[in-house]
Design an enzyme around this catalytic site. Structure first.
Site: not given
Ligand code: NAD
Length: 280
Positions: A17, A73, A94, A109, A134, A137, A248
């Site tokens: 991180s 979370k 968070n 977030d 969905a 994040a 992001g």
């Molecule tokens: P998560 O696993 O809780 O959710 C990801 C969702 O995406 C899941 O519901 C999954 O089914 C869906 N998914 C996967 N592939 C898909 C596709 N091809 N089409 C449609 N849906 C799809 O993960 P999260 O905690 O929500 O994080 C998601 C991403 O967000 C992380 O990989 C991270 O890189 C990014 N993130 C960025 C920040 C930031 O501050 N910029 C903060 C948190 C997370």
């Protein structure tokens, strides 16, 4: 005497991180003895303490607050005394602040994405938006969009149940008809002013683009919340078509800055925190 601040990040597998560095550098700029520890349950032996015990330990050992990440979370909410409006809207926390004997949960977030959106996108049309993903994040991002002038939000997730759940939860607070599951990604994209990727697709471990590139039009803006790499394949493709893009990085920096402000009561220098983020 120098004011000291002890905070940390509670999560699993968080050794890489960037957040500790961003927080400690910002603390130093404000003359604080600011210590940001990683509370990584992957490093707590075979049977890590349960989340309630970890919150209690942090409190008893004098932490002023915690950031919370995957997979805690939602689970942490049962161990807090109160939730901010942001945390209630998202249904996840968070950031936790310990003060006056109470633990209060926030969600930066949500406010972090909203600030990044306001800064770079809000001047462009954003009535109809398509969001991919969905998950954890994605819930914060969707809630932020609905609070940022987006009138109609369509959600798509490969795990359809997740999109249905999130749309149902958000519909209860945001008004009828504003948020729903996309029946067809192509139709939702055709109507959308902008597109947000909240899936992990685009990270090194899951390369690619979560939408067929031909559905991206030059007059759309395209946001990605993935920040490793900083420029994802989706953003590169969108930029090549002439779209306005949002990386992001903005959400990552703003969520850290807002958490810093909650922990210390001091306004963070967002540009300096951005430079620290970039230096890693
Ligand atoms: P998560 O696993 O809780 O959710 C990801 C969702 O995406 C899941 O519901 C999954 O089914 C869906 N998914 C996967 N592939 C898909 C596709 N091809 N089409 C449609 N849906 C799809 O993960 P999260 O905690 O929500 O994080 C998601 C991403 O967000 C992380 O990989 C991270 O890189 C990014 N993130 C960025 C920040 C930031 O501050 N910029 C903060 C948190 C997370």
């Amino acid at each position: 005497r120098q004011r000291s601040v002890l905070v940390g990040l509670l999560g699993r597998g968080i050794q890489r991180s960037r957040t500790p560095h961003m927080h400690e550098a910002e603390g130093r700029r404000h003359g604080l003895a600011y210590v940001y520890k990683l509370l990584d349950t992957d490093r707590m032996g075979e049977t890590p303490p349960d989340i309630g015990s970890l919150v209690a330990f942090a409190r008893h050992f004098g932490f002023q607050g915690l950031n919370v990440t995957y997979p805690f979370k939602q689970a942490i909410m049962a161990h807090l005394d109160r939730l901010s409006a942001d945390a209630q809207a998202v249904g996840a926390v968070n950031t936790v602040v310990f003060a006056d004997g109470r633990a209060i949960g926030h969600n930066t977030d949500r406010s972090g994405f909203a600030a990044s959106f306001r800064r770079d996108i809000a001047g462009r049309p954003h009535r109809n938006v398509l969001q991919l993903g969905a998950g954890g994040a994605g819930a914060a991002v969707a809630s932020a969009l609905l609070g940022s002038g987006v009138e109609t939000l369509r959600l798509h997730d490969v795990d359809a149940g997740r999109a249905i759940d999130l749309a149902g939860r958000l519909a209860a607070t945001s008004g009828a008809g504003r948020v729903s599951v996309a029946e067809s990604v192509a139709a939702a994209a055709a109507e959308a002013d902008g597109l947000v990727n909240a899936t992990p697709v685009g990270m090194a471990a899951s390369p690619g683009i979560a939408i067929a590139p031909e559905l991206i039009r030059a007059d759309m803006w395209v946001a990605d919340i993935v920040y490793l790499p900083l420029e994802t394949e989706l953003l590169r493709c969108a930029r090549a078509k002439g779209c306005l893009t949002l990386a992001g990085r903005g959400m990552a920096i703003h969520q850290a800055a807002f958490a810093f402000e909650l922990f210390t009561g001091i306004v963070a220098d967002i540009d300096a925190m951005g430079r620290d983020f970039d230096a890693l």
